[in-house]
Design a protein around this motif. Structure first.
Motif, PDB file in Angstrom:
ATOM      1  N   GLN A 174      56.227 -23.148   5.662  1.00 48.31           N
ATOM      2  CA  GLN A 174      55.482 -22.650   6.829  1.00 48.31           C
ATOM      3  C   GLN A 174      56.254 -21.541   7.532  1.00 48.31           C
ATOM      4  OE1 GLN A 174      52.398 -23.963   5.990  1.00 48.31           O
ATOM      5  NE2 GLN A 174      52.135 -24.061   8.198  1.00 48.31           N
ATOM      6  N   LEU A 175      57.572 -21.737   7.662  1.00 48.91           N
ATOM      7  CA  LEU A 175      58.400 -20.692   8.280  1.00 48.91           C
ATOM      8  C   LEU A 175      58.362 -19.414   7.452  1.00 48.91           C
ATOM      9  CD1 LEU A 175      61.691 -22.440   9.495  1.00 48.91           C
ATOM     10  CD2 LEU A 175      60.002 -21.277  10.911  1.00 48.91           C
ATOM     11  N   SER A 176      58.476 -19.573   6.144  1.00 43.94           N
ATOM     12  CA  SER A 176      58.488 -18.408   5.265  1.00 43.94           C
ATOM     13  C   SER A 176      57.190 -17.639   5.342  1.00 43.94           C
ATOM     14  CB  SER A 176      58.749 -18.869   3.823  1.00 43.94           C
ATOM     15  OG  SER A 176      58.782 -17.774   2.946  1.00 43.94           O
ATOM     16  N   ALA A 177      56.096 -18.375   5.505  1.00 44.32           N
ATOM     17  CA  ALA A 177      54.787 -17.724   5.546  1.00 44.32           C
ATOM     18  C   ALA A 177      54.505 -17.042   6.879  1.00 44.32           C
ATOM     19  CB  ALA A 177      53.695 -18.761   5.251  1.00 44.32           C
ATOM     20  N   HIS A 178      54.993 -17.616   7.973  1.00 42.35           N
ATOM     21  CA  HIS A 178      54.595 -17.123   9.296  1.00 42.35           C
ATOM     22  C   HIS A 178      55.743 -16.560  10.130  1.00 42.35           C
ATOM     23  CE1 HIS A 178      50.686 -18.921   8.543  1.00 42.35           C
ATOM     24  NE2 HIS A 178      51.279 -20.096   8.287  1.00 42.35           N
ATOM     25  N   ASN A 179      56.985 -16.909   9.778  1.00 38.60           N
ATOM     26  CA  ASN A 179      58.131 -16.440  10.577  1.00 38.60           C
ATOM     27  C   ASN A 179      59.285 -16.061   9.655  1.00 38.60           C
ATOM     28  OD1 ASN A 179      56.857 -19.012  12.261  1.00 38.60           O
ATOM     29  ND2 ASN A 179      57.207 -17.191  13.542  1.00 38.60           N
ATOM     30  N   GLN A 180      58.991 -15.209   8.679  1.00 42.02           N
ATOM     31  CA  GLN A 180      59.969 -14.845   7.671  1.00 42.02           C
ATOM     32  C   GLN A 180      61.218 -14.217   8.277  1.00 42.02           C
ATOM     33  OE1 GLN A 180      61.865 -14.744   4.458  1.00 42.02           O
ATOM     34  NE2 GLN A 180      59.723 -15.198   4.022  1.00 42.02           N
ATOM     35  N   THR A 181      61.051 -13.369   9.267  1.00 44.40           N
ATOM     36  CA  THR A 181      62.199 -12.688   9.876  1.00 44.40           C
ATOM     37  C   THR A 181      63.139 -13.689  10.539  1.00 44.40           C
ATOM     38  OG1 THR A 181      60.846 -10.727  10.275  1.00 44.40           O
ATOM     39  CG2 THR A 181      62.914 -10.912  11.511  1.00 44.40           C
ATOM     40  N   ALA A 182      62.562 -14.605  11.299  1.00 41.85           N
ATOM     41  CA  ALA A 182      63.372 -15.624  11.981  1.00 41.85           C
ATOM     42  C   ALA A 182      64.073 -16.519  10.959  1.00 41.85           C
ATOM     43  CB  ALA A 182      62.495 -16.463  12.903  1.00 41.85           C
ATOM     44  N   LEU A 183      63.378 -16.854   9.882  1.00 37.11           N
ATOM     45  CA  LEU A 183      63.963 -17.709   8.850  1.00 37.11           C
ATOM     46  C   LEU A 183      65.169 -17.034   8.202  1.00 37.11           C
ATOM     47  CD1 LEU A 183      63.993 -20.175   6.983  1.00 37.11           C
ATOM     48  CD2 LEU A 183      62.275 -19.039   5.564  1.00 37.11           C
ATOM     49  N   GLN A 184      65.022 -15.759   7.827  1.00 35.37           N
ATOM     50  CA  GLN A 184      66.122 -15.047   7.175  1.00 35.37           C
ATOM     51  C   GLN A 184      67.317 -14.890   8.108  1.00 35.37           C
ATOM     52  OE1 GLN A 184      66.328 -14.369   3.962  1.00 35.37           O
ATOM     53  NE2 GLN A 184      64.312 -15.337   3.742  1.00 35.37           N
ATOM     54  N   ALA A 185      67.045 -14.617   9.386  1.00 32.71           N
ATOM     55  CA  ALA A 185      68.130 -14.471  10.356  1.00 32.71           C
ATOM     56  C   ALA A 185      68.886 -15.788  10.526  1.00 32.71           C
ATOM     57  CB  ALA A 185      67.573 -14.005  11.694  1.00 32.71           C
ATOM     58  N   ALA A 186      68.164 -16.904  10.495  1.00 36.47           N
ATOM     59  CA  ALA A 186      68.807 -18.215  10.644  1.00 36.47           C
ATOM     60  C   ALA A 186      69.598 -18.591   9.397  1.00 36.47           C
ATOM     61  CB  ALA A 186      67.751 -19.281  10.939  1.00 36.47           C
ATOM     62  N   LEU A 187      69.055 -18.286   8.209  1.00 38.16           N
ATOM     63  CA  LEU A 187      69.724 -18.660   6.955  1.00 38.16           C
ATOM     64  C   LEU A 187      71.084 -17.996   6.807  1.00 38.16           C
ATOM     65  CD1 LEU A 187      66.745 -18.630   4.425  1.00 38.16           C
ATOM     66  CD2 LEU A 187      68.065 -20.623   5.173  1.00 38.16           C
ATOM     67  N   VAL A 188      71.250 -16.812   7.373  1.00 34.75           N
ATOM     68  CA  VAL A 188      72.532 -16.114   7.304  1.00 34.75           C
ATOM     69  C   VAL A 188      73.631 -16.940   7.967  1.00 34.75           C
ATOM     70  CG1 VAL A 188      73.799 -14.060   8.074  1.00 34.75           C
ATOM     71  CG2 VAL A 188      71.483 -13.836   7.176  1.00 34.75           C
ATOM     72  N   GLN A 189      73.246 -17.747   8.956  1.00 40.02           N
ATOM     73  CA  GLN A 189      74.225 -18.533   9.712  1.00 40.02           C
ATOM     74  C   GLN A 189      74.413 -19.947   9.157  1.00 40.02           C
ATOM     75  OE1 GLN A 189      73.551 -18.144  14.090  1.00 40.02           O
ATOM     76  NE2 GLN A 189      71.798 -16.884  13.492  1.00 40.02           N
ATOM     77  N   VAL A 190      73.717 -20.249   8.076  1.00 40.00           N
ATOM     78  CA  VAL A 190      73.751 -21.616   7.532  1.00 40.00           C
ATOM     79  C   VAL A 190      74.803 -21.721   6.434  1.00 40.00           C
ATOM     80  CG1 VAL A 190      72.456 -23.385   6.288  1.00 40.00           C
ATOM     81  CG2 VAL A 190      71.346 -22.049   8.100  1.00 40.00           C
ATOM     82  N   THR A 191      75.726 -22.655   6.608  1.00 36.89           N
ATOM     83  CA  THR A 191      76.706 -22.940   5.560  1.00 36.89           C
ATOM     84  C   THR A 191      76.045 -23.775   4.468  1.00 36.89           C
ATOM     85  OG1 THR A 191      78.481 -22.958   7.201  1.00 36.89           O
ATOM     86  CG2 THR A 191      78.942 -23.986   5.068  1.00 36.89           C
ATOM     87  N   GLY A 192      76.139 -23.314   3.233  1.00 41.78           N
ATOM     88  CA  GLY A 192      75.507 -24.050   2.133  1.00 41.78           C
ATOM     89  C   GLY A 192      74.009 -23.897   2.097  1.00 41.78           C
ATOM     90  N   ALA A 193      73.516 -22.717   2.527  1.00 41.50           N
ATOM     91  CA  ALA A 193      72.066 -22.491   2.545  1.00 41.50           C
ATOM     92  C   ALA A 193      71.452 -22.649   1.157  1.00 41.50           C
ATOM     93  CB  ALA A 193      71.771 -21.098   3.102  1.00 41.50           C
ATOM     94  N   GLN A 194      72.251 -22.432   0.104  1.00 40.01           N
ATOM     95  CA  GLN A 194      71.724 -22.534  -1.264  1.00 40.01           C
ATOM     96  C   GLN A 194      71.220 -23.934  -1.588  1.00 40.01           C
ATOM     97  OE1 GLN A 194      74.894 -22.123  -0.461  1.00 40.01           O
ATOM     98  NE2 GLN A 194      76.201 -23.515  -1.654  1.00 40.01           N
ATOM     99  N   HIS A 195      71.733 -24.949  -0.866  1.00 39.58           N
ATOM    100  CA  HIS A 195      71.289 -26.315  -1.136  1.00 39.58           C
ATOM    101  C   HIS A 195      69.819 -26.511  -0.787  1.00 39.58           C
ATOM    102  CE1 HIS A 195      75.368 -27.277  -2.039  1.00 39.58           C
ATOM    103  NE2 HIS A 195      75.794 -27.162  -0.789  1.00 39.58           N
ATOM    104  N   LEU A 196      69.311 -25.683   0.110  1.00 36.78           N
ATOM    105  CA  LEU A 196      67.897 -25.798   0.487  1.00 36.78           C
ATOM    106  C   LEU A 196      66.987 -25.454  -0.679  1.00 36.78           C
ATOM    107  CD1 LEU A 196      68.120 -24.186   4.044  1.00 36.78           C
ATOM    108  CD2 LEU A 196      67.811 -26.610   3.509  1.00 36.78           C
ATOM    109  N   ASN A 197      67.506 -24.728  -1.659  1.00 37.68           N
ATOM    110  CA  ASN A 197      66.691 -24.378  -2.829  1.00 37.68           C
ATOM    111  C   ASN A 197      66.324 -25.611  -3.648  1.00 37.68           C
ATOM    112  OD1 ASN A 197      66.861 -21.628  -2.178  1.00 37.68           O
ATOM    113  ND2 ASN A 197      68.767 -21.374  -3.346  1.00 37.68           N
ATOM    114  N   SER A 198      67.122 -26.685  -3.505  1.00 37.85           N
ATOM    115  CA  SER A 198      66.843 -27.901  -4.278  1.00 37.85           C
ATOM    116  C   SER A 198      65.572 -28.598  -3.816  1.00 37.85           C
ATOM    117  CB  SER A 198      68.017 -28.873  -4.182  1.00 37.85           C
ATOM    118  OG  SER A 198      68.168 -29.365  -2.859  1.00 37.85           O
ATOM    119  N   LEU A 199      65.085 -28.201  -2.631  1.00 40.81           N
ATOM    120  CA  LEU A 199      63.845 -28.793  -2.138  1.00 40.81           C
ATOM    121  C   LEU A 199      62.655 -28.271  -2.933  1.00 40.81           C
ATOM    122  CD1 LEU A 199      64.543 -28.571   1.692  1.00 40.81           C
ATOM    123  CD2 LEU A 199      64.443 -30.652   0.321  1.00 40.81           C
TER     124      LEU A 199
END
Length: 680
Positions: free
Chosen positions: A655-680
């Protein structure tokens, strides 16, 4: 170990092996850099085969308490020495090398994969040669080693060799005429179990061969021999055949493994297993047999349940009939255990604990609407009996301590007995929780509580009682609120008051139960909780904010306080703006990993209700939230998040990717281990 006399070196290895067993894992952690080279040197002493053999034997003891990480740093050196042993022309040296290699593989697990192709061909050669040469024990140890390696490396790598190994085992079993008590018989029993663990459902075709002798071993009861010479004045001599006992214990454990690994595939053998396991629940001569038989029961119920679901059969009659038989047998076994405890006066409650665990697990495996009213009454009466038993033992220890002849050397025994009682009371709390959750008629649940448990529970809810008793009482009251629906209203104010009060208890386990109860009361109480809302939020906040809140001893209590704040936010949305930031700062939960799954579910519920209340109007809390998600879905973490909650996190990200892509990308930059979210 540098002495020129090999007998002295042999004695040194004996000492190292014994010390490794007696002082592990501390010895291994502090001295691995000194000990490993000594053992490697001993195993290379080809001029003295007895030293080589004893070096391998000492390695087994040393590795048993060696951590996976420390073993990894010595793997190449150790395995190089073992490879030399297994290539020795001396039969006894090869035979001692096999259990050493097996021990290393058992600890190394998938770290052994790179070495698999180095060792497996040689092991198969030893297996076939020992058969030809008549070295029966060597063959048994080779089978043990190969199956332990199979479990370590997994099905994909082991399967081609597993087929060859199984064929040899089948021939050995058919031609060997092995009887219980024969050393080879014991090795073979354990080996079949490990093959099953390694290859999973591919083991099913072998059950028809493996199960009949296994059930005969479980059936063994002629383990006591009495030498009664009526013409002699000497007293009777009683001997115990420990070999048969160990085989029987191994066989019972095999049923547990087969049922848990093969599940619905094990269904054809469930009835025959129950027939042999029921007597084991009260088997007098070995508590481990009673304990393992008890924990088999839930697994066998699951086999039947999964088979019914697999075939689309919705009739619960087979489950009800099975539970009725198991319930009667378990209650009888628990009564027998109480008699044994009274006679032996032993603080060892391992068998009783397993019986209670098995009964709880069986109820849970059956699911809702299986227990009858009479069974519910019996469980409540049993809990009262066992709680009084713990009270009597506690009082006896107090009197012993007050006696003028009290020996301070038994203080450690008393501490161990207290820990055993604490574990037992925790099991009783879980038994009631499982029973309350699955009892069909919730309107009658409070009646059963009032008839049997209310007075004992209220008595235990007293600051003068032991911490175990206070915890138990709080757990039962939590369950009454959670599962009795509106019927618990007469007790509600007293329960909420007690839960809030005991959030300040000195004992962390009591605080944990109390904190959990506050959250349950908030969710279930509705408007009844409103008068307590301010005090509850303040008290839970104090638990979380204590300076040592996240120490290991306090961590679970803190985690439950955080989770209960989330429940309060769900029940009372007006608290979200105040609580969301401090709650996110304490997620994910670090100690109570089961409660962490619940906390993630609570976060998802709040997100579905009002996303911006959680992430902030400008997404200022989004990176913190994604950090939490990334940690709990990391495959290398200890978290176990349900498929439902993983799907919820995935949907939120979509839902974030579809409607708030900019906010999502800005937040992911600050996430340690963001790659783990790909397992979802």
């Amino acid at each position: 170990m540098s002495d020129q006399n090999p007998r002295v070196r042999w004695a040194g290895l004996q000492a190292i092996g014994q010390l490794s067993s007696d002082f592990g894992p501390e010895l291994q952690e502090n001295f691995h850099t000194q000990v490993v080279p000594i053992l490697v040197t001993a195993m290379a002493d080809a001029a003295n085969p007895r030293v080589q053999c004893h070096g391998a034997a000492a390695l087994v003891n040393f590795v048993e308490h060696l951590s996976h990480e420390l073993l990894h740093s010595h793997m190449t050196t150790i395995l190089g020495s073992l490879q030399m042993l297994l290539q020795s022309s001396n039969h006894h040296v090869r035979e001692h090398g096999l259990p050493a290699l097996a021990a290393v593989a058992d600890v190394a697990e998938d770290d052994f994969l790179p070495y698999y192709d180095v060792f497996m061909p040689g092991l198969k050669l030893i297996l076939f040669q020992s058969h030809q040469e008549g070295h029966i024990l060597t063959r048994a140890k080779a089978i043990e080693c190969m199956t332990l390696i199979g479990v370590a490396v997994g099905k994909e790598k082991f399967m081609p060799d597993a087929r060859d190994l199984v064929n040899v085992m089948l021939v050995a079993q058919k031609e060997g005429n092995m009887e219980p008590g024969d050393p080879q018989h014991s090795y073979m029993l354990s080996a079949w179990t490990r093959v099953c663990k390694s290859v999973g459902t591919d083991f099913l075709p072998y059950l028809d061969t493996v199960m009949p002798p296994l059930l005969e071993t479980v059936k063994l009861d002629d383990v006591i021999n009495v030498d009664d010479d009526s013409d002699s004045e000497e007293p009777e001599h009683v001997s115990v055949n420990t070999g048969l006992l160990e085989d029987k214990a191994t066989a019972v454990n095999m049923i547990y493994v087969y049922a848990s690994e093969l599940q619905a595939g094990f269904f054809p053998w469930v009835e025959k297993c129950l027939e042999q396991l029921f007597p084991c629940l009260s088997f007098l001569y070995m508590k481990d047999i009673r304990a393992t038989a008890a924990v088999c029961m839930p697994e066998l119920i699951r086999c039947v349940d999964l088979k019914l679901k697999e075939t689309g059969n919705t009739d619960r009659t087979p489950i009800c009939q099975m539970m009725s038989a198991i319930f009667d047998q378990m209650m009888g076994a628990i009564s027998n255990e109480l008699v044994l405890d009274h006679v032996a006066r032993s603080p060892d409650d391992s068998a009783m604990s397993s019986l209670i665990e098995g009964l709880s697990g069986s109820i849970d495996a059956c699911g809702p609407n299986v227990l009858t009213n009479d069974q519910m009454s019996s469980i409540c009466a049993l809990i009262v009996t066992l709680v009084k038993r713990f009270d009597e033992r506690h009082e006896e220890r107090i009197q012993e301590k007050a006696h003028e002849d009290y020996d301070v050397d038994v203080e450690e025994d008393h501490e161990n007995a207290f820990e055993s009682d604490d574990a037992g009371i925790t099991e009783l709390a879980y038994l009631f929780s499982t029973t309350a959750e699955n009892f069909g008629d919730k309107s009658l649940l409070l009646n059963h509580f009032n008839e049997s448990l209310r007075d004992v529970c209220l008595e235990k809810l007293n600051a003068k009682q032991t911490s175990s008793s206070r915890k138990w009482a709080l757990c039962l009251l939590d369950d009454i609120v959670e599962h009795a629906n509106g019927a618990s209203q007469p007790y509600y104010p007293a329960i909420v008051t007690a839960a809030i009060q005991y959030c300040n208890d000195a004992e962390p386990s009591v605080r944990q139960s109390a904190a959990y109860g506050v959250g349950v009361c908030a969710l279930k109480g509705g408007e009844l909780f409103t008068p307590f809302l301010t005090a509850a939020v303040q008290t839970l906040g104090n638990v979380v904010q204590q300076p040592n809140a996240h120490d290991e001893s306090n961590g679970s209590a803190t985690d439950n306080a955080v989770s209960s704040l989330l429940r309060i936010m769900i029940a009372f949305p007006q608290t979200v703006p105040t609580l969301i930031a401090p709650v996110l700062a304490n997620l994910p939960l670090k100690f109570d990993l089961l409660e962490c799954n619940t906390a993630i579910g609570s976060i998802l519920t709040l997100l579905n209700r009002d996303t911006f209340a959680i992430v902030g109007s400008t997404f200022e809390r989004l990176s913190a939230l994604l950090n939490i998600f990334a940690q709990v879905v990391d495959d290398d973490s200890d978290y176990s998040i349900s498929a439902e909650h993983r799907a919820g996190m995935k949907h939120f990200l979509a839902q974030l990717s579809a409607h708030n892509q900019t906010a999502l990308q800005a937040a992911l930059v600050q996430v340690t281990g963001a790659q783990h979210l790909n397992s979802l």
